[in-house]
Design a protein around this motif. Structure first.
Motif, PDB file in Angstrom:
ATOM      1  N   VAL A  43       0.841  -1.203   0.000  1.00 48.43           N
ATOM      2  CA  VAL A  43       0.000   0.000   0.000  1.00 48.43           C
ATOM      3  C   VAL A  43       0.871   1.245   0.000  1.00 48.43           C
ATOM      4  O   VAL A  43       0.622   2.198  -0.750  1.00 48.43           O
ATOM      5  N   ARG A  44       1.924   1.235   0.772  1.00 51.09           N
ATOM      6  CA  ARG A  44       2.792   2.416   0.858  1.00 51.09           C
ATOM      7  C   ARG A  44       3.499   2.720  -0.456  1.00 51.09           C
ATOM      8  O   ARG A  44       3.728   3.877  -0.776  1.00 51.09           O
ATOM      9  N   ASN A  45       3.837   1.689  -1.202  1.00 48.45           N
ATOM     10  CA  ASN A  45       4.544   1.972  -2.455  1.00 48.45           C
ATOM     11  C   ASN A  45       3.600   2.070  -3.657  1.00 48.45           C
ATOM     12  O   ASN A  45       4.042   2.228  -4.775  1.00 48.45           O
ATOM     13  N   GLY A  46       2.298   1.949  -3.411  1.00 49.56           N
ATOM     14  CA  GLY A  46       1.330   2.135  -4.475  1.00 49.56           C
ATOM     15  C   GLY A  46       1.002   0.888  -5.274  1.00 49.56           C
ATOM     16  O   GLY A  46       0.250   0.961  -6.247  1.00 49.56           O
ATOM     17  N   SER A  47       1.538  -0.259  -4.884  1.00 52.05           N
ATOM     18  CA  SER A  47       1.225  -1.504  -5.590  1.00 52.05           C
ATOM     19  C   SER A  47      -0.231  -1.894  -5.390  1.00 52.05           C
ATOM     20  O   SER A  47      -0.832  -2.519  -6.254  1.00 52.05           O
ATOM     21  N   LEU A  48      -0.778  -1.558  -4.226  1.00 50.20           N
ATOM     22  CA  LEU A  48      -2.190  -1.777  -3.892  1.00 50.20           C
ATOM     23  C   LEU A  48      -2.724  -0.488  -3.291  1.00 50.20           C
ATOM     24  O   LEU A  48      -1.986   0.208  -2.586  1.00 50.20           O
ATOM     25  N   THR A  49      -3.979  -0.189  -3.537  1.00 46.40           N
ATOM     26  CA  THR A  49      -4.594   0.920  -2.818  1.00 46.40           C
ATOM     27  C   THR A  49      -5.065   0.409  -1.466  1.00 46.40           C
ATOM     28  O   THR A  49      -5.201  -0.810  -1.263  1.00 46.40           O
ATOM     29  N   LEU A  50      -5.331   1.316  -0.572  1.00 46.40           N
ATOM     30  CA  LEU A  50      -5.859   0.936   0.735  1.00 46.40           C
ATOM     31  C   LEU A  50      -7.164   0.168   0.558  1.00 46.40           C
ATOM     32  O   LEU A  50      -7.378  -0.867   1.182  1.00 46.40           O
ATOM     33  N   GLN A  51      -8.016   0.655  -0.323  1.00 49.09           N
ATOM     34  CA  GLN A  51      -9.304   0.002  -0.564  1.00 49.09           C
ATOM     35  C   GLN A  51      -9.110  -1.408  -1.124  1.00 49.09           C
ATOM     36  O   GLN A  51      -9.800  -2.335  -0.716  1.00 49.09           O
ATOM     37  N   GLU A  52      -8.168  -1.565  -2.062  1.00 47.92           N
ATOM     38  CA  GLU A  52      -7.899  -2.903  -2.614  1.00 47.92           C
ATOM     39  C   GLU A  52      -7.395  -3.852  -1.539  1.00 47.92           C
ATOM     40  O   GLU A  52      -7.826  -5.009  -1.469  1.00 47.92           O
ATOM     41  N   ALA A  53      -6.488  -3.371  -0.698  1.00 50.04           N
ATOM     42  CA  ALA A  53      -5.942  -4.221   0.367  1.00 50.04           C
ATOM     43  C   ALA A  53      -7.038  -4.637   1.341  1.00 50.04           C
ATOM     44  O   ALA A  53      -7.142  -5.813   1.704  1.00 50.04           O
ATOM     45  N   CYS A  54      -7.866  -3.680   1.745  1.00 48.60           N
ATOM     46  CA  CYS A  54      -8.932  -3.987   2.700  1.00 48.60           C
ATOM     47  C   CYS A  54      -9.941  -4.962   2.100  1.00 48.60           C
ATOM     48  O   CYS A  54     -10.385  -5.894   2.772  1.00 48.60           O
ATOM     49  N   GLU A  62      -9.451   0.577   9.844  1.00 51.12           N
ATOM     50  CA  GLU A  62      -8.911   0.750  11.188  1.00 51.12           C
ATOM     51  C   GLU A  62      -7.827  -0.290  11.488  1.00 51.12           C
ATOM     52  O   GLU A  62      -6.772   0.030  12.040  1.00 51.12           O
ATOM     53  N   GLU A  63      -8.081  -1.550  11.105  1.00 50.97           N
ATOM     54  CA  GLU A  63      -7.092  -2.599  11.350  1.00 50.97           C
ATOM     55  C   GLU A  63      -5.827  -2.351  10.535  1.00 50.97           C
ATOM     56  O   GLU A  63      -4.707  -2.453  11.041  1.00 50.97           O
ATOM     57  N   PHE A  64      -5.993  -1.974   9.270  1.00 46.63           N
ATOM     58  CA  PHE A  64      -4.827  -1.692   8.432  1.00 46.63           C
ATOM     59  C   PHE A  64      -4.026  -0.530   9.016  1.00 46.63           C
ATOM     60  O   PHE A  64      -2.795  -0.601   9.114  1.00 46.63           O
ATOM     61  N   HIS A  65      -4.707   0.537   9.409  1.00 43.50           N
ATOM     62  CA  HIS A  65      -4.003   1.693   9.977  1.00 43.50           C
ATOM     63  C   HIS A  65      -3.299   1.327  11.285  1.00 43.50           C
ATOM     64  O   HIS A  65      -2.242   1.880  11.590  1.00 43.50           O
ATOM     65  N   ALA A  66      -3.863   0.390  12.036  1.00 42.22           N
ATOM     66  CA  ALA A  66      -3.195  -0.083  13.255  1.00 42.22           C
ATOM     67  C   ALA A  66      -1.876  -0.772  12.898  1.00 42.22           C
ATOM     68  O   ALA A  66      -0.874  -0.608  13.603  1.00 42.22           O
ATOM     69  N   TRP A  67      -1.880  -1.536  11.796  1.00 45.52           N
ATOM     70  CA  TRP A  67      -0.632  -2.168  11.347  1.00 45.52           C
ATOM     71  C   TRP A  67       0.390  -1.101  10.976  1.00 45.52           C
ATOM     72  O   TRP A  67       1.565  -1.202  11.337  1.00 45.52           O
ATOM     73  N   GLN A  68      -0.049  -0.077  10.251  1.00 49.82           N
ATOM     74  CA  GLN A  68       0.866   1.003   9.859  1.00 49.82           C
ATOM     75  C   GLN A  68       1.439   1.703  11.093  1.00 49.82           C
ATOM     76  O   GLN A  68       2.645   1.960  11.151  1.00 49.82           O
ATOM     77  N   ARG A  69       0.576   2.020  12.040  1.00 49.05           N
ATOM     78  CA  ARG A  69       1.050   2.686  13.263  1.00 49.05           C
ATOM     79  C   ARG A  69       2.043   1.819  14.022  1.00 49.05           C
ATOM     80  O   ARG A  69       3.040   2.315  14.547  1.00 49.05           O
ATOM     81  N   ALA A  70       1.779   0.523  14.081  1.00 45.72           N
ATOM     82  CA  ALA A  70       2.690  -0.388  14.782  1.00 45.72           C
ATOM     83  C   ALA A  70       4.070  -0.365  14.139  1.00 45.72           C
ATOM     84  O   ALA A  70       5.095  -0.327  14.828  1.00 45.72           O
ATOM     85  N   ILE A  71       4.106  -0.371  12.809  1.00 42.88           N
ATOM     86  CA  ILE A  71       5.392  -0.315  12.099  1.00 42.88           C
ATOM     87  C   ILE A  71       6.068   1.030  12.342  1.00 42.88           C
ATOM     88  O   ILE A  71       7.269   1.100  12.613  1.00 42.88           O
TER      89      ILE A  71
END
Length: 96
Positions: A43-54, A62-71
């Motif tokens: 998602v960060r490099n644009g290979s997938l959009t946030l919507q596609e990943a979710c 919210e879960e995806f953003h929690a992963w980002q915050r953890a990193i």
């Protein structure tokens, strides 16, 4: 690029197709640290959009953003479920 060290074999080379090949299966049930990191990196490099990943992985934003915050806060080890509880406990006193 921030967090390029997550996946040195794909991100360092700038090879988006290699990163896409490393994406977990859409029917993934067991989310180990590496799989979460691969999805966040995609998602960060644009290979997938946030919507596609979710949508692909049946995640809430919210879960995806929690992963980002953890990193961002603790690096890839912060994605471990056992570490998340410890980090949440230590974040709460800061007024979150």
């Amino acid at each position: 690029m921030p967090h390029a060290d997550l996946l040195p074999n794909a991100a360092t080379l700038g090879d988006v197709s290699a990163l896409l090949a490393e994406l977990p299966s859409p029917d993934t049930k067991r989310w180990v640290v590496r799989r979460k990191a691969v999805v966040v990196q995609a998602v960060r490099n644009g290979s997938l959009t946030l919507q596609e990943a979710c949508q692909r992985y049946k995640l809430s934003e919210e879960e995806f953003h929690a992963w980002q915050r953890a990193i961002d806060r603790h690096g890839v080890p912060g994605l471990r479920v056992t570490r998340l509880q410890i980090y949440r406990d230590t974040d709460e006193p800061r007024g979150k």
